[in-house]
Write an enzyme that holds these catalytic residues in place. Structure first.
Site, mmCIF file in Angstrom:
data_model
loop_
_atom_site.group_PDB
_atom_site.id
_atom_site.type_symbol
_atom_site.label_atom_id
_atom_site.label_comp_id
_atom_site.label_asym_id
_atom_site.label_seq_id
_atom_site.Cartn_x
_atom_site.Cartn_y
_atom_site.Cartn_z
ATOM 1 N N GLY A 71 1.018 -1.061 -0.091
ATOM 2 C CA GLY A 71 -0.039 0.104 -0.148
ATOM 3 C C GLY A 71 0.851 1.242 0.090
ATOM 4 N N CYS A 72 0.405 2.293 -0.573
ATOM 5 C CA CYS A 72 1.447 3.404 -0.867
ATOM 6 C C CYS A 72 1.569 4.164 0.580
ATOM 7 C CB CYS A 72 0.577 4.530 -1.720
ATOM 8 S SG CYS A 72 -0.983 5.051 -1.286
#
Length: 342
Positions: A148-149
């Site tokens: 996930g960013c």
């Protein structure tokens, strides 16, 4: 040697970012682009900024001849990736940009994403795609699960500190600001310009943000005991970027020295001189992550700030970095472009 790749979900932001990056890669050829709802369209019709490139027409996934594909990027929504990847050839190298294979424990996946994992047998072979920390495993992997960013940003700031034992593991506060492109390209009322612009708000308060599953998994594995951070994300009315401000209990100079030593040879992680703070402006459109450390006014506490582009280092750039490792290419190939400024 030229490697043929397919991009599934090419009509989304991360799909377009993959095309932009791979177009400059010396040895990767985009052989197929899939987008179910936009099949039959040229990429230029969906993303005019890519008009100058010679690209395959968008098609449906079942129209792709995967026998001619060396590696497949899956830039598809959560849950959809499980179904699609389960039907792909079992010897095909895959980099998945969704959340479907990030969490090793199927029960944890169900907790954070609200539905049972439907491809547990594939989950078992997935390698977590944080390139700087799983490099050797990624090189040997068939399936890599992109991070996930938000989770990547927090981990770049904290992993070396947790591993070195230089901070109090029960005193970690992560305050994070993320650009609107992190929510994807689908139409959503709260993301309309009139609803989002000129404002700034926290969301997923307490224990509801899904990336907490990644923090729990990765930090606890590093520490050898449960580690839970306080995490609050905020939505910014900007297109790109993540800025994470992390408050830790530890000696600031030691925190800085630990990070500088850990990332000394990493091509994409820049630790700034002590006391300097990074900006999302300085990493925009690039695969770089900048990290700064400052001393807090409270004795024995430090502030760590990390900035990256959520679509590049936080997603598509990290995916290409992983693909380079999987294909035996230079890890930095196609990724050394300078950030955009202003």
């Amino acid at each position: 040697m030229t490697h043929n790749v397919a991009i599934l979900g090419a009509s989304g932001y991360t799909g377009a970012e993959l095309v932009r990056l791979i177009s400059q890669h010396p040895s990767i050829n985009i052989a197929a682009l899939a987008a179910e709802r936009k099949a039959g369209l040229d990429m230029a019709q969906v993303f005019p900024h890519l008009r100058h490139l010679s690209l395959p027409t968008l098609c449906k996934i079942d129209e792709i001849d995967f026998s001619q594909i060396d590696l497949c990027f899956c830039a598809l929504p959560h849950k959809t990736s499980q179904e699609v990847i389960s039907a792909l050839p079992k010897d095909l190298k895959i980099v998945d940009l969704s959340a479907d294979f990030r969490l090793r424990d199927p029960d944890a996946y169900e907790k954070w994403y609200g539905n049972p994992h439907s491809a547990v047998e594939i989950q078992e072979e997935a390698v977590y795609g944080l390139s700087e920390f799983y490099r050797d495993e990624i090189k040997a992997a068939r399936l890599v699960a992109g991070t996930g960013c938000n989770a990547a940003t927090g981990q770049f700031a904290l992993r070396p500190l947790i591993a070195a034992g230089v901070i109090d593991l029960d005193e970690i506060i992560l305050d994070l600001k993320c650009a609107v492109s992190g929510a994807g390209r689908a139409l959503k009322e709260n993301l309309l310009h009139a609803e989002l612009s000129e404002g700034y708000h926290a969301y997923a308060l307490g224990s509801t943000h899904r990336h907490l599953g990644e923090f729990d998994q990765e930090f606890s594995k590093l520490a050898g005991r449960p580690v839970k951070v306080q995490f609050t994300p905020h939505l910014l009315p900007v297109n790109r970027g993540i800025l994470a401000t992390v408050y830790v209990k530890g000696t600031a100079q030691t925190v800085h020295d630990t990070l500088a030593q850990a990332y000394e040879k990493e091509p994409f992680i820049e630790v700034l001189p002590f006391g300097e703070a990074p900006s999302t402006h300085h990493v925009r459109g690039s695969n770089f992550c900048h990290i700064g450390v400052a001393e807090d006014r409270l004795e024995g506490r430090a502030i760590v700030i990390a900035a990256l582009d959520n679509l590049t280092k936080g997603s598509s750039g990290q995916a290409l970095q992983n693909a380079n490792l999987m294909l035996g290419e230079e890890e930095t190939a196609g990724l050394m472009m300078a950030p955009l400024f202003p």
